[in-house]
Scaffold this active site. Structure first.
Site, PDB file in Angstrom:
ATOM      1  N   ASN A  43      -6.755   3.523  10.932  1.00 45.70           N
ATOM      2  CA  ASN A  43      -6.549   4.033   9.564  1.00 45.70           C
ATOM      3  C   ASN A  43      -7.545   3.386   8.604  1.00 45.70           C
ATOM      4  O   ASN A  43      -8.129   4.052   7.736  1.00 45.70           O
ATOM      5  CB  ASN A  43      -5.128   3.716   9.067  1.00 45.70           C
ATOM      6  CG  ASN A  43      -4.046   4.391   9.888  1.00 45.70           C
ATOM      7  OD1 ASN A  43      -4.323   5.336  10.631  1.00 45.70           O
ATOM      8  ND2 ASN A  43      -2.818   3.902   9.769  1.00 45.70           N
ATOM      9  N   GLY A 227       2.424  -2.724  -7.455  1.00 45.49           N
ATOM     10  CA  GLY A 227       0.994  -3.030  -7.466  1.00 45.49           C
ATOM     11  C   GLY A 227       0.628  -4.167  -6.542  1.00 45.49           C
ATOM     12  O   GLY A 227       1.097  -4.220  -5.404  1.00 45.49           O
ATOM     13  N   ALA A 251       0.659   3.977   5.629  1.00 48.06           N
ATOM     14  CA  ALA A 251      -0.788   3.701   5.571  1.00 48.06           C
ATOM     15  C   ALA A 251      -1.334   3.550   4.155  1.00 48.06           C
ATOM     16  O   ALA A 251      -2.545   3.441   3.978  1.00 48.06           O
ATOM     17  CB  ALA A 251      -1.605   4.741   6.334  1.00 48.06           C
ATOM     18  N   ALA A 252      -0.454   3.513   3.164  1.00 44.21           N
ATOM     19  CA  ALA A 252      -0.941   3.224   1.801  1.00 44.21           C
ATOM     20  C   ALA A 252      -1.615   1.850   1.787  1.00 44.21           C
ATOM     21  O   ALA A 252      -2.670   1.658   1.175  1.00 44.21           O
ATOM     22  CB  ALA A 252       0.212   3.255   0.806  1.00 44.21           C
ATOM     23  N   GLY A 253      -1.013   0.902   2.508  1.00 46.69           N
ATOM     24  CA  GLY A 253      -1.594  -0.441   2.581  1.00 46.69           C
ATOM     25  C   GLY A 253      -2.937  -0.438   3.291  1.00 46.69           C
ATOM     26  O   GLY A 253      -3.817  -1.241   2.974  1.00 46.69           O
ATOM     27  N   ASP A 254      -3.103   0.468   4.247  1.00 43.58           N
ATOM     28  CA  ASP A 254      -4.382   0.535   4.965  1.00 43.58           C
ATOM     29  C   ASP A 254      -5.485   1.039   4.031  1.00 43.58           C
ATOM     30  O   ASP A 254      -6.603   0.513   4.046  1.00 43.58           O
ATOM     31  CB  ASP A 254      -4.257   1.450   6.187  1.00 43.58           C
ATOM     32  CG  ASP A 254      -3.261   0.912   7.195  1.00 43.58           C
ATOM     33  OD1 ASP A 254      -3.124  -0.325   7.284  1.00 43.58           O
ATOM     34  OD2 ASP A 254      -2.601   1.710   7.881  1.00 43.58           O
TER      35      ASP A 254
HETATM   36  O1  RIB Z   1       0.024   1.134   8.535  1.00 47.55           O
HETATM   37  C1  RIB Z   1       0.537   2.318   9.057  1.00 47.55           C
HETATM   38  C2  RIB Z   1       0.375   2.351  10.559  1.00 47.55           C
HETATM   39  O2  RIB Z   1       1.223   1.392  11.131  1.00 47.55           O
HETATM   40  C3  RIB Z   1       0.771   3.654  11.199  1.00 47.55           C
HETATM   41  O3  RIB Z   1      -0.279   4.576  11.248  1.00 47.55           O
HETATM   42  C4  RIB Z   1       1.276   3.221  12.553  1.00 47.55           C
HETATM   43  O4  RIB Z   1       0.459   3.630  13.612  1.00 47.55           O
HETATM   44  C5  RIB Z   1       1.387   1.711  12.489  1.00 47.55           C
HETATM   45  O5  RIB Z   1       0.343   1.123  13.148  1.00 47.55           O
END
Ligand code: RIB
Length: 308
Positions: A43, A227, A251-254
């Protein structure tokens, strides 16, 4: 734009949407099952590439249909996958995600090939370091691998950024905070690493203080709708989130961490970088699925321009 190396996990996400998460012992009906590309490493690689950085990934897939689909997805997003191995002795990583109507989730990962990212992959990562401006790491591959890559990055004077999901105390035992330039846990990850229950700004500051005592240079605690809280050598501050109506917070954190890493490596000042990272995180909440929701540079710039 910086060159980014991501060493981390690649998963197929199996997402079941439901009105509300079942309680213990309860059986609940789901609305549908959706598969989407995921894994914190992949991600962040996709986010980095969509945000305009040259992005290389080191990781492992199984020799199966999910692996084929995930590699193709990374390549469609211009992520260089030459160092993503297809491992004949493991299946591709899978994440089971329960997604509630509010956009909140619960995730269980089955590591598969991600658990086998090891010595050979560390050597590949080391070969790439001379061309790299920042290394992005997470905790869904073996901690010993993360520690070796981070140590090599430090020796090569390449910045390292750790997204601390999925955090365990093992990361502390391996000395990861002292090896990182930036460590970024969310609330639950900060608690797993420090023992401090993070419920707001004061506890986020305390968790950050403890991580800095362990040697972290900059700590950024992701606080979801509140935030981000930053504490580092140059100061500390809270940067509020943008108000949105989330569809899927997965995946917001990603998106946040990838955006932060790119901007820091580009020489952006920390508070400005955090505002942009909050924007990337907010955009990732507006679509279903992890990689499908990673914003492009154009989407991020127009979002930020519309939220002055
Ligand atoms: O951060 C989100 C991710 O955490 C997901 O896509 C899932 O695969 C886990 O790894």
């Amino acid at each position: 734009m910086p060159n980014v190396l991501v060493v981390g996990s690649i998963n197929m996400d199996l997402i079941v949407r439901c009105e509300r998460l079942p309680t213990e012992g309860e059986t609940a009906h789901g609305d549908d099952l959706v598969t989407a590309a995921g894994g914190k490493g992949a991600n962040q690689a996709v986010a980095s590439s969509r945000l305009g950085a040259q992005t290389h990934m080191v990781g492992r897939l199984g020799e199966d249909e999910f692996g084929t689909r995930l590699r193709a997805g990374l390549e469609e997003n211009n992520v260089n996958t030459q160092a993503v191995l297809t491992d004949p002795d493991a299946s591709t990583g899978v994440a089971l995600i329960l997604l509630e109507a509010s956009g909140q989730n619960r995730i269980v990962i089955m590591s598969g090939a991600n658990a086998r990212v090891g010595t050979q992959d560390v050597a590949t990562a080391k070969e790439q370091l001379p061309e790299v401006d920042v290394v992005l790491l997470q905790l869904e591959i073996p901690i010993s691998t993360v520690a070796q890559v981070a140590a090599a990055a430090r020796e090569a004077q390449v910045r390292s950024v750790l997204d601390a999901g999925a955090a365990t105390r093992e990361a502390i035992d391996a000395g990861l905070p002292a090896l990182m330039d930036v460590i970024s846990p969310n609330e639950t990850e900060a608690q797993a690493l420090t023992g401090v229950e993070v419920t707001g700004l004061a506890s986020a500051a305390e968790a950050a203080r403890r991580l800095r005592e362990m040697g972290a240079r900059d700590v950024v605690v992701k606080l979801g709708s509140e935030g981000a809280y930053w504490s580092g050598e140059a100061g500390e501050d809270h940067v509020p989130a943008f108000a949105i109506d989330p569809v899927d917070t997965t995946a917001a954190g990603d998106a946040f961490t990838a955006c932060l890493a790119i901007d820091i490596a580009s020489g952006e000042e920390m508070l400005a970088a955090l505002r942009r990272a909050n924007g990337a995180g907010a955009l990732a909440c507006l679509k279903l699925g992890a990689q499908p929701s990673m914003p492009t540079r154009g989407e991020l710039e127009s979002f930020l321009a519309g939220h002055t």
